[in-house]
Scaffold this active site. Sequence first.
Site, PDB file in Angstrom:
ATOM      1  N   THR A 374       0.677  -1.139   1.349  1.00 17.55           N
ATOM      2  CA  THR A 374       0.528  -1.519   2.762  1.00 17.55           C
ATOM      3  C   THR A 374      -0.249  -0.766   3.808  1.00 17.55           C
ATOM      4  O   THR A 374      -0.298   0.475   3.499  1.00 17.55           O
ATOM      5  CB  THR A 374       1.787  -2.183   3.567  1.00 17.55           C
ATOM      6  OG1 THR A 374       2.752  -1.068   3.942  1.00 17.55           O
ATOM      7  CG2 THR A 374       2.768  -3.032   2.753  1.00 17.55           C
ATOM      8  N   ASN A 394      -0.155  -5.028  -1.445  1.00 12.65           N
ATOM      9  CA  ASN A 394       1.066  -4.390  -2.377  1.00 12.65           C
ATOM     10  C   ASN A 394       0.769  -3.164  -3.081  1.00 12.65           C
ATOM     11  O   ASN A 394       0.733  -2.189  -2.312  1.00 12.65           O
ATOM     12  CB  ASN A 394       1.393  -5.544  -3.545  1.00 12.65           C
ATOM     13  CG  ASN A 394       3.187  -5.345  -3.861  1.00 12.65           C
ATOM     14  OD1 ASN A 394       3.675  -4.680  -2.960  1.00 12.65           O
ATOM     15  ND2 ASN A 394       3.548  -5.988  -4.882  1.00 12.65           N
ATOM     16  N   SER A 447       9.345  -6.079   2.854  1.00 18.80           N
ATOM     17  CA  SER A 447       9.801  -5.089   3.550  1.00 18.80           C
ATOM     18  C   SER A 447       9.071  -4.819   4.866  1.00 18.80           C
ATOM     19  O   SER A 447       9.637  -4.002   5.433  1.00 18.80           O
ATOM     20  CB  SER A 447      10.128  -3.855   2.918  1.00 18.80           C
ATOM     21  OG  SER A 447      10.982  -4.024   1.535  1.00 18.80           O
ATOM     22  N   GLY A 467       4.428   1.778   3.425  1.00 23.60           N
ATOM     23  CA  GLY A 467       5.315   2.251   2.371  1.00 23.60           C
ATOM     24  C   GLY A 467       6.459   1.266   1.772  1.00 23.60           C
ATOM     25  O   GLY A 467       7.220   1.905   1.292  1.00 23.60           O
ATOM     26  N   GLY A 468       6.029   0.321   1.438  1.00 20.49           N
ATOM     27  CA  GLY A 468       6.744  -0.563   0.691  1.00 20.49           C
ATOM     28  C   GLY A 468       8.073  -0.572   1.092  1.00 20.49           C
ATOM     29  O   GLY A 468       8.586  -0.795   2.160  1.00 20.49           O
TER      30      GLY A 468
END
Length: 578
Positions: A374, A394, A447, A467-468
């Site tokens: 992201t 992603n 997230s 940062g997922g």
Amino acid sequence: MNSFMSLVRTATIALLLIAFLQNANAVKNLQSIVAYHGAVATDDGRCSAIGTNVLRQGGNAIDASVAAALCLGVVSPASSGIGGGAFTMIKLANGTEVAYDSRETAPLSATEDMYGDNPERKKKGSLSVGVPGEVAGLYTAWTQHGKLPWKQLVEPAEKLAAEGFKISKYLYMQMNATRSDILADKGLSELFVSNGELKKPGAICRNPKLADTLSQIAEYGPKAFYNGTVGFNLVSDIQKAGGIITLKDLQNYNVKVKEPLSTEILGYRLLGMPPPSSGGPAMMLILNILAQYGIPSGVSGPLGVHRLVEALKHAFAVRMNLGDPDFVPEVTNVVADMLSPKFAQDLKSKINDEKTFDPKYYGGKWGQIKDHGTSHLSIIDSERNAVSMTSTINGYFGAIMLSPSTGIVLNNEMDDFSIPTKSGGDPDVPPPAPANFIRPGKRPLSSMTPTIVLKDGKVKAALGASGGMYIIAGTTQVYLNHFFLNMDPLSSVVAPRIYHQLIPNKASYENWTTVYSDHFEIPEEIRLVLEKKGQVLTPIAGGTISQLIVEQSDGKSGGISKLVAVSDPRKGGFPSGY
């Protein structure tokens, strides 16, 4: 050793961690700026500058977000782009509060067992691609709230793609991490490989096909992408590679315009993204838990970090009950719990200041999905309209697949869905979450946590992170640092971070030196206290990249408030403003 290194060498404990600001002034010219008319914070300085230029030309925060997001997709194609999706939070000076969900969707032919015995196909390649939403999302927000001509906002990114851009050190790190996959993909190789080797930092990279695509989008808007030449070529490339996305998938795509989640915490009102974001409700739950300890003392020092980790574990136990509310109606009840002060009070009562527990104690029934990547941008303009947008493809370079005819790097968002597993696995690993199983047209759980902070109805901050799976903890810590611990904006972003996703039962803490030679590390004295309480710690080289803009009243400026904008040095970006 640069001045930022010396800054980071001397650390003092705050909550999270550290303030690291002995020599901040030398850094503030880059990572932190003060502006009065408008500010843009992205993770690439070129895109921050493009956003500011739009503001100078009379555009508003929404206009600037379009130009900056499209720029990021060109110069940072490992993280986001028009082959992906986004969540956008907007607060206007006229009182409007709105959230745009342009998350990717599962193709109409998708099924929950489509990956069979080969879950790797969910991670990369043509079957991992979700139906992209970013172009539709940007256009919808601009149609409703933008000022400048659409074409004018697309042209800077088009020019960058055509004339070329320099590969940053961070992009090169991402390229190196996926080297073999890039070499195996024709489209990515044409973009990033020269004489059989990856291009180096500073090398010029051109994407003429993407420039052509952006030219079409500039001229015809999203029609070109979803029901025109670009879409036709994109679908053709995906299907040639074995994918199942059709033109009908593109034609059926729609942006969800939603009411933001909203909650009051210690005098501030937070606006967050509703599901399929898990970030909005999870961050609000964590803050509601921690607010009960009293600030700043209750969330300071090693004990404050322990309490944060425990709150994270409780939030992640609840998180996997979330999913796309259009397919899982009970998600509404889960969110109501997560925003409830009483629910937070009950969870706080389960936190023990002397020890931690195994995952079962926190009540989590389902396994976690590890989303990735992201890019985040924060913008506040002269009228104090605010945009907080997190966009994604992603993983690094998404599906590791560049559409040769369009120049678009495609997402691997299907990897964010849960899939059924055969019984008989590890009894300590919870089963996958049914609320997040694949359905045609469904959006996977995310997230991403774009956030806007208000005081007395006025914008006080726009923040978020990339940062997922770490985004929730990262964004929460930046907020805590500034609003609970009274750290200045730069310190709030620079302080090292700690993460926990409940499963595996380990706290991951920053201990790394970035490609820009800056070192981030949770102090040993904090780690020792956490370990005595039973926390299992593991160092990580990475985490989240945060962008923060804070509005502050300034007595010296004749009553005009100032904007302090910070771009996270971890990725080498810098903010811009005027």
